[in-house]
Design an enzyme around this catalytic site. Structure first.
Site: not given
Length: 150
Positions: A78-80
């Site tokens: 989850q790069f966010t």
């Protein structure tokens, strides 16, 4: 490197309608690499996550780790989590690792998790996923291991 961990009764990840990973009781870890991260940060974060005491002992205190209880570990990229939200109404993602570095560190993290823990499931890197979970508690923690400053 960042992990948002949630103690779960169960969790699963689906891609295009099919389940690609599922666990029973354990931890769901949303994992994100930042620009300066290396395998060193990934390993340190995994060590912290596996040994973080978020499960109750017989007295009801959070004194037991995932290793202690033998629970499952669901890892989801989850790069966010690296979003810069300090100004405006649209997140910026400059702190996040490039997709190539992010994939390498995610794959390293999962491989090490599989080597060090008996029950590991994962999502798929870089694709839209549907994550289902039953949060147990709820119990949610933000773990972060920063790369050394230059």
């Amino acid at each position: 490197m960042i992990a948002l961990i949630q103690r779960v009764a169960r969790a699963s990840v689906s891609v295009e309608g099919g389940v690609v990973g599922a666990i029973g009781a354990g931890l769901l870890a949303l994992v994100c690499a930042e620009r300066a991260d290396t395998p060193r940060e990934a390993d340190a974060l995994l060590t912290k996550l596996l040994n973080y005491r978020v499960f109750p002992d017989p007295a009801g205190k959070m004194n037991r780790s995932l290793v202690d209880v033998g629970g499952g570990l669901m890892v989801v990229s989850q790069f966010t989590l690296a979003a810069d939200t300090r100004s405006g109404t649209r997140p910026g993602f400059s702190p996040a690792a490039s997709p190539e570095l992010g994939r390498r560190l995610y794959e390293h993290f999962v491989a090490e998790a599989r080597r060090r823990h008996p029950t590991v499931a994962e999502g798929e890197f870089g694709v839209a996923m549907q994550v289902e979970l039953v949060n147990d508690g709820p119990v949610t923690f933000w773990l972060q291991v920063a790369a050394p400053s230059a």
